[in-house]
Scaffold this motif. Structure first.
Motif, short mmCIF file in Angstrom:
data_model
loop_
_atom_site.label_atom_id
_atom_site.label_comp_id
_atom_site.label_asym_id
_atom_site.label_seq_id
_atom_site.Cartn_x
_atom_site.Cartn_y
_atom_site.Cartn_z
N HIS A 84 48.61 15.47 2.74
CA HIS A 84 47.91 14.68 1.62
C HIS A 84 47.39 13.17 2.12
N GLU A 124 42.19 25.80 0.72
CA GLU A 124 42.84 25.20 -0.52
C GLU A 124 44.05 24.51 0.15
N ALA A 164 41.02 20.01 3.20
CA ALA A 164 40.87 20.49 1.74
C ALA A 164 39.54 20.14 1.31
N GLN A 165 38.90 20.91 0.48
CA GLN A 165 37.74 20.74 -0.26
C GLN A 165 37.32 19.13 -0.87
N LYS A 166 38.27 18.64 -1.44
CA LYS A 166 38.45 17.44 -2.06
C LYS A 166 38.10 16.17 -0.84
N TRP A 167 38.31 16.48 0.39
CA TRP A 167 38.09 15.33 1.21
C TRP A 167 36.82 15.20 1.90
N ASP A 221 33.73 14.61 1.07
CA ASP A 221 32.86 13.54 0.56
C ASP A 221 33.35 12.27 1.40
N SER A 222 34.75 12.14 1.18
CA SER A 222 35.24 10.97 1.92
C SER A 222 34.99 10.96 3.58
#
Length: 272
Positions: free
Chosen positions: A96, A83, A60-63, A65-66
């Motif tokens: 998750h 998504e 997902a997009q939120k990962w 950066d990490s």
């Protein structure tokens, strides 16, 4: 960095990731395709650190950066981004833990090569053998104990579950990549190969002629191979007959045996 936005759950480029919860499908198709799935950023990093090569990443997009440093190290590997609901629709479960990666499956080496190459080329001294262990959780847990307690190598029999199946890898927390392992092609005939290489072969089982684990340790064998059996019927009679010793863990409280993963942890700790 080839970021590829995914908007269609039927996208053919995601064939490696479709329906990861189907055990029968994945356990057959992953080896046939020459791949395995690494789930979570921790597992992916451990796989890469062990020298495995990624085919693609899926997150997902939120990962992003990490995982930026990992992605940067593999600039030609596609990164599929979608998504969370799209990822769940494709894989069949809620992702998750950061990310997924489809990894190239390395070719297995021979038992002889594995034993000789363990311990930085000094050769294995302590080996675990999983005979027909079919539960992926138990396989992963046994590998985690092997890594944590310094077992030099793990051998799996022809009917044992795949250590690189997604659930096994996840339960092992990626430690399956730290412990050298391969599959024995012929079993229990392969016991003779271990004995010829100087290993004392000990089967963990209950029998009238068994010795306690403490007594076995007191014998101070130079090289040992411990055989751990399947969850249902235990070790094959032919395996017990071919072994040098049958070893039991003394127990109290009317309990006659432990789960195979728990047995592995006890044996690995006691003989470390």
């Amino acid at each position: 960095m080839p970021l590829i936005a995914i908007t269609d759950a039927a996208d053919d480029r995601l064939a490696d990731y479709i329906n990861l919860t189907d055990i029968v499908l994945r356990s057959k198709s992953e080896p046939e395709k020459g791949l395995f799935i690494a789930e979570s950023s921790t597992v992916i990093r451990r796989a890469l650190a062990a020298g495995h090569r990624p085919r693609s990443f899926f997150m997902a997009q939120k990962w992003l950066d990490s995982m930026a440093d990992v992605i940067a190290d593999w600039p030609d590997v596609p990164v599929f981004v979608g998504e969370p609901a799209m990822l769940e629709a494709i894989t069949g479960f809620h992702l998750h833990r950061g990310a997924l990666a489809a990894m190239h499956r390395p070719p297995l080496v021979s038992v002889e090569e594995l034993l000789a190459g363990a311990r930085g080329g000094e050769g294995a001294r302590r080996v675990a053998i999983l005979e027909d262990v079919v539960d992926h959780t138990n396989v992963g847990a046994a590998f985690r104990s092997a890594a944590a307690l310094g077992v030099d190598a793990v051998l799996v029999t022809p009917r044992c579950s795949d250590p690189l199946y997604r659930r096994s890898v996840r339960v092992s927390m990626g430690t399956v990549f730290q412990v050298p392992w391969t599959r024995i092609e012929s079993w229990p005939a392969g016991i003779a190969e271990l004995q010829a290489a100087g290993f004392t072969v000990a089967s963990l089982a209950l029998s009238d002629d068994s010795v306690t684990l403490d007594k076995f340790i007191e014998m101070k064998h130079e090289k040992t191979a411990f055989i751990l059996g399947t969850e249902g019927h235990g070790l094959q009679p032919a395996t017990l007959a071919a072994s040098d010793y049958v070893v039991r863990i003394p127990m109290a409280g009317g309990v006659d045996s432990l789960n195979v993963a728990a047995t592995a942890a006890v044996v690995f700790y006691a003989t470390r």
